[in-house]
Scaffold this active site. Structure first.
Site, PDB file in Angstrom:
ATOM      1  N   SER A   1      -1.619  23.349 -26.964  1.00 29.02           N
ATOM      2  CA  SER A   1      -1.675  22.160 -27.800  1.00 29.02           C
ATOM      3  C   SER A   1      -0.317  21.438 -27.795  1.00 29.02           C
ATOM      4  O   SER A   1       0.146  21.035 -26.737  1.00 29.02           O
ATOM      5  CB  SER A   1      -2.133  22.545 -29.208  1.00 29.02           C
ATOM      6  OG  SER A   1      -2.614  21.436 -29.926  1.00 29.02           O
TER       7      SER A   1
ATOM      8  N   HIS B   1     -10.763  24.984 -29.591  1.00 27.79           N
ATOM      9  CA  HIS B   1      -9.378  24.633 -29.284  1.00 27.79           C
ATOM     10  C   HIS B   1      -8.436  25.828 -29.329  1.00 27.79           C
ATOM     11  O   HIS B   1      -7.455  25.880 -28.588  1.00 27.79           O
ATOM     12  CB  HIS B   1      -8.915  23.564 -30.287  1.00 27.79           C
ATOM     13  CG  HIS B   1      -7.525  23.075 -30.063  1.00 27.79           C
ATOM     14  ND1 HIS B   1      -7.107  22.468 -28.894  1.00 27.79           N
ATOM     15  CD2 HIS B   1      -6.423  23.098 -30.883  1.00 27.79           C
ATOM     16  CE1 HIS B   1      -5.824  22.132 -28.999  1.00 27.79           C
ATOM     17  NE2 HIS B   1      -5.389  22.506 -30.187  1.00 27.79           N
TER      18      HIS B   1
END
Length: 244
Positions: free
Chosen positions: A87, A236
């Site tokens: 991320s 994610h």
């Protein structure tokens, strides 16, 4: 900026691996995997600026965070390393490769693309700000307040790892929350620089929209030797949802 770090392994015959966490994270997020990776690498898990035990700063941008990591490498006499980032850490890793390609062996990017993302952390920021740090006496109380803004219990648990007590026993944020909010425009920005032609792997979760097929042209424009792999039944948070 002298970054805090955890080290796993110290074998001069092994290659080096640097791991960079995402927004709200810390070096400890990858502790379990780092211990496994240490069988083959000397592993360094870093706290990025304004996170974990690293220093706070009024500025937050990918060029600055990339420079922080290069300073760490210089301080530790690490000429070159594999770099893995998730991320926000993945964007930092990309920025390092684009600005300092000679310091990167292979690049692994976890569920993020080199694009500008729309703001989608407003509710989290609102929830964190809604917690009266000087009035709560437990993380349970903080979680109850945060649950009004963040539905997922696992996400709240992750966010509240940043809630720590100071020397007077009062809760405080370990992350530099005001700066993260103010500088979020830079956090959502895209890394830029000269294309990196080294070996690169992008890993995405099939339940995540962070690395959609629409972003593949941008990926290949900056990382022409990139491969993209998808982990099934995963969102994610790749390293916590599907660590194997």
């Amino acid at each position: 900026m002298k970054l805090n770090f955890d080290q796993y392994g110290d074998d001069p015959s092994k290659k080096l691996l640097i791991i960079l966490h995402g927004l709200y994270g810390s070096a400890s997020n990858f502790r379990g995997l780092a211990k496994i990776y240490a069988a083959d690498f000397n592993v360094y898990c870093l706290d990025l600026r304004n996170h974990g035990s690293s220093p706070h700063s009024d500025q937050m941008s990918y060029p600055l965070m990339a420079a922080d990591v290069i300073e760490f490498m210089d301080d530790q006499n690490l000429e070159k390393a594999h770099i893995l980032g998730h991320s926000m850490g993945g964007k930092t890793a990309m920025q390092i490769a684009l600005h300092f390609p000679d310091r990167v062996d292979k690049l692994v990017v976890g569920d993020i693309a080199p694009v500008v993302y729309p703001h989608h952390h407003e509710r989290i920021f609102e929830g964190l700000q809604a917690i009266p740090l000087d009035q709560i006496s437990s993380r349970g109380e903080a979680d109850k307040i945060l649950s009004q803004y963040v539905d997922e219990a696992g996400v709240r648990l992750f966010l509240l790892t940043n809630l720590v007590r100071n020397d007077e026993g009062i809760f405080q944020w370990r992350i530099n929350l005001p700066v993260l909010i103010r500088e979020y425009e830079h956090i959502s920005a895209a890394p830029d620089g000269t294309p990196f032609d080294g070996e690169t792997l992008f890993i995405r979760g099939d339940r995540s929209d962070y690395v959609s097929d629409d972003y593949v042209p941008e990926i290949l424009a900056l990382f022409p030797n990139a491969k993209i792999e998808t982990i099934d039944h995963c969102g994610h948070w790749l390293h916590s949802e599907k660590p194997k």
